[in-house]
Design an enzyme around this catalytic site. Structure first.
Site, PDB file in Angstrom:
ATOM      1  N   ASP A  30       0.845  -1.189   0.000  1.00 37.93           N
ATOM      2  CA  ASP A  30       0.000   0.000   0.000  1.00 37.93           C
ATOM      3  C   ASP A  30       0.883   1.243   0.000  1.00 37.93           C
ATOM      4  OD1 ASP A  30      -2.767   0.873  -0.004  1.00 37.93           O
ATOM      5  OD2 ASP A  30      -2.325   1.802   1.920  1.00 37.93           O
TER       6      ASP A  30
ATOM      7  N   HIS B 257      -3.764  14.277   0.979  1.00 33.74           N
ATOM      8  CA  HIS B 257      -3.905  13.411   2.150  1.00 33.74           C
ATOM      9  C   HIS B 257      -2.671  13.491   3.045  1.00 33.74           C
ATOM     10  CE1 HIS B 257      -4.737   9.927   4.656  1.00 33.74           C
ATOM     11  NE2 HIS B 257      -3.599   9.369   4.260  1.00 33.74           N
TER      12      HIS B 257
ATOM     13  N   GLU C 132     -10.147   4.163   4.382  1.00 35.08           N
ATOM     14  CA  GLU C 132      -9.250   4.836   3.451  1.00 35.08           C
ATOM     15  C   GLU C 132      -9.730   4.505   2.043  1.00 35.08           C
ATOM     16  OE1 GLU C 132      -5.070   4.491   3.994  1.00 35.08           O
ATOM     17  OE2 GLU C 132      -5.114   5.215   6.061  1.00 35.08           O
TER      18      GLU C 132
ATOM     19  N   GLU D  96      -9.387   4.089  -1.623  1.00 33.63           N
ATOM     20  CA  GLU D  96      -8.229   3.846  -2.480  1.00 33.63           C
ATOM     21  C   GLU D  96      -8.633   3.115  -3.757  1.00 33.63           C
ATOM     22  OE1 GLU D  96      -4.715   2.263  -0.719  1.00 33.63           O
ATOM     23  OE2 GLU D  96      -5.184   3.017   1.291  1.00 33.63           O
TER      24      GLU D  96
ATOM     25  N   ASP E 258      -8.843   0.493   2.588  1.00 35.53           N
ATOM     26  CA  ASP E 258      -7.772   0.090   3.507  1.00 35.53           C
ATOM     27  C   ASP E 258      -8.186   0.481   4.917  1.00 35.53           C
ATOM     28  OD1 ASP E 258      -5.311  -0.722   4.503  1.00 35.53           O
ATOM     29  OD2 ASP E 258      -4.399   1.227   4.156  1.00 35.53           O
TER      30      ASP E 258
ATOM     31  N   ARG F 146      -6.730   3.768  13.800  1.00 34.20           N
ATOM     32  CA  ARG F 146      -5.803   4.889  13.985  1.00 34.20           C
ATOM     33  C   ARG F 146      -5.145   4.892  15.352  1.00 34.20           C
ATOM     34  NH1 ARG F 146      -4.776   6.285   8.849  1.00 34.20           N
ATOM     35  NH2 ARG F 146      -6.650   6.897   7.713  1.00 34.20           N
TER      36      ARG F 146
ATOM     37  N   GLN G 148      -2.532   2.141  15.349  1.00 33.66           N
ATOM     38  CA  GLN G 148      -1.467   2.574  14.434  1.00 33.66           C
ATOM     39  C   GLN G 148      -0.581   3.643  15.072  1.00 33.66           C
ATOM     40  OE1 GLN G 148      -2.997   4.218  10.791  1.00 33.66           O
ATOM     41  NE2 GLN G 148      -0.994   4.699   9.967  1.00 33.66           N
TER      42      GLN G 148
ATOM     43  N   LYS H  55      -3.311  -1.860  10.448  1.00 33.51           N
ATOM     44  CA  LYS H  55      -3.736  -1.958   9.053  1.00 33.51           C
ATOM     45  C   LYS H  55      -4.032  -3.387   8.604  1.00 33.51           C
ATOM     46  CE  LYS H  55      -2.777   2.345   7.451  1.00 33.51           C
ATOM     47  NZ  LYS H  55      -3.642   3.164   6.587  1.00 33.51           N
TER      48      LYS H  55
ATOM     49  N   THR I  63      -8.526  -5.638   4.547  1.00 32.33           N
ATOM     50  CA  THR I  63      -8.528  -4.724   3.399  1.00 32.33           C
ATOM     51  C   THR I  63      -9.600  -5.232   2.452  1.00 32.33           C
ATOM     52  OG1 THR I  63      -6.149  -4.299   3.603  1.00 32.33           O
ATOM     53  CG2 THR I  63      -7.189  -3.766   1.500  1.00 32.33           C
TER      54      THR I  63
ATOM     55  N   GLU J 107      -9.197  12.678   8.273  1.00 24.68           N
ATOM     56  CA  GLU J 107      -9.181  14.017   7.688  1.00 24.68           C
ATOM     57  C   GLU J 107     -10.548  14.693   7.765  1.00 24.68           C
ATOM     58  OE1 GLU J 107      -6.802  13.917   3.749  1.00 24.68           O
ATOM     59  OE2 GLU J 107      -7.461  11.863   4.161  1.00 24.68           O
TER      60      GLU J 107
END
Length: 409
Positions: free
Chosen positions: A122, A129, A195, A197, A229, A233, A236, A249, A253, A357
């Site tokens: 990834d 971002h 996420e 993607e 993904d 948080r 992480q 992560k 997925t 975000e």
């Protein structure tokens, strides 16, 4: 009674018309244990292997399979030949008597992961971002790291936890520690994120020790799918120093059940954003014949309510550059390799591809019909859809990737 129209007679502008023809793998209720390669046409799935057999096609051996792996490994010439044949099968009236009995309504079949994921990588390729994340976590420092505009940054994920759209996602547990906490605690993630993607699917492998050049991108990459993904948080944030993403992560997925061939997206090719620094030769795409970006329009919904519309055309690093970076040290490609673009975010707040975000790490909750959200709650369903410009103004549908959060065990 009026004569019933053929499933091959599509409404004008159908995003899954003959200009698209994405591949998937399906099974039917009467044969639930038998997976078959399918091609989507309108609101139906064509049993591609049965069609090839019925029409005496030389591609029957590639298509009469339980997954896409033989077709992926066959290479670009075969991909083009098979696509031409499929286009003829669904458009030439003389083939209808053979093809129509082999069509299944999409909503009547079960869709499966269409290929066996070999390796999963990834990337972190959206400047918007990366800048937003830098401003959130390093408000007094530089938003971008010094290397960001010189090479595509990525990490290795876990291929075994890639799941097909529609698979429930279990809330992960792990260690987390807020800055003010005296010690870490263990438990379910409380900052579960998305996420948005795009995932690129490798068909033809490469020899170990021989990097793949930018110009050879289309010799190796078969097509693309939407990808979510999922990210914990809080897990992480505590684990990632100094080696980067790991358990935050690797729990899941999600990818779309449909793989759109690159050939279906020729009209969506677009130039990437202007680069701020000269690139080293292996990443320099200024003289490439085709522009390396793709104009893909994504939409992200939580419980049916759209919360963001990220534009893929703003991605700083292209899929070809990511492939070159991924192999420049001599690492080999394998059939079924999957690599994610990284979170897609645009310049506007409504174009941000993650809750991190969109809510600015929880400071600005989203107002949903079910109430406020900073991060995902159990029972939330996230759905991503997308389309791309196609020939003559017709849209190319990219399907969807969806997943529902279920509580930690």
């Amino acid at each position: 009674m009026p004569e019933q129209s053929s499933p091959l007679e599509l409404a004008e502008g159908d995003p899954f018309g003959p200009h698209n023809l994405p591949y998937g793998v399906f099974s039917t209720p009467d044969r639930p244990g038998e997976q078959r390669v399918g091609v989507r046409i309108g609101s139906h799935v064509l049993d591609a292997g049965a069609a090839a057999t019925a029409l005496g096609s030389p591609y029957a051996q590639l298509l009469a399979q339980p997954d896409l792996m033989p077709l992926l490994a066959a290479g670009r010439t075969a991909w083009s030949d098979v696509r031409r044949a499929l286009t003829a099968w669904v458009t030439v009236p003389a083939h209808r008597a053979d093809i129509e009995p082999l069509l299944h309504p999409v909503d009547s079949v079960t869709l499966h992961l269409p290929y066996r994921v070999a390796d999963y990588v990834d990337f972190y390729a959206s400047e918007h971002h990366a800048t937003n994340v830098g401003r959130i976590f390093r408000p007094d420092g530089d938003a971008l790291t010094p290397n960001w505009k010189h090479l595509p940054i990525g990490y290795h994920g876990r291929a075994g936890t890639v799941v097909v759209s529609g698979t429930d996602v279990t809330r992960p547990s792990g260690q987390r520690k807020a800055p003010a906490d005296p010690a870490p605690v263990f438990g379910p993630s409380v900052k579960l994120d998305i996420e948005a993607e795009v995932g690129f699917v490798v068909g033809t492998g490469s020899e170990q020790g021989r990097p793949v050049a930018l110009a050879d991108f289309r010799e190796h990459v078969f097509g693309l799918s939407l990808l979510n993904d999922w990210s914990a948080r809080d897990i992480q944030a505590w684990e990632y120093v100094p080696l980067g993403p790991f358990l935050g992560k690797s729990f899941a997925t999600s990818v779309s059940a449909w793989v759109t061939p690159l050939e279906a997206l020729d009209a969506a090719r677009t130039a990437p954003p202007a680069r701020d620094f000269p690139l080293l030769p292996y990443l320099d795409d200024t003289d490439e014949e085709q522009p390396g970006g793709f104009d893909l329009r994504l939409s992200v919904a939580i419980n049916g309510q759209v919360v963001a519309e990220p534009p893929f055309s703003t991605m700083y690093w292209t899929a070809a550059q990511q492939l070159a970076q991924m192999t420049v040290n001599g690492a080999s490609l394998r059939t079924g390799d999957l690599y994610g673009s990284g979170t897609i975010s645009g310049a506007e707040p409504a174009q941000r591809g993650s809750l991190l975000e969109l809510t600015w790490n929880g400071r600005d909750p989203l107002e949903l019909r079910e109430g406020k959200r900073t991060f995902l709650e159990d029972g939330d369903t996230v759905t991503m859809t997308a389309w791309a410009p196609g020939p003559d103004g017709i849209r190319v549908g990219l399907g969807e990737v969806t997943g529902r959060i279920v509580s930690a065990p």
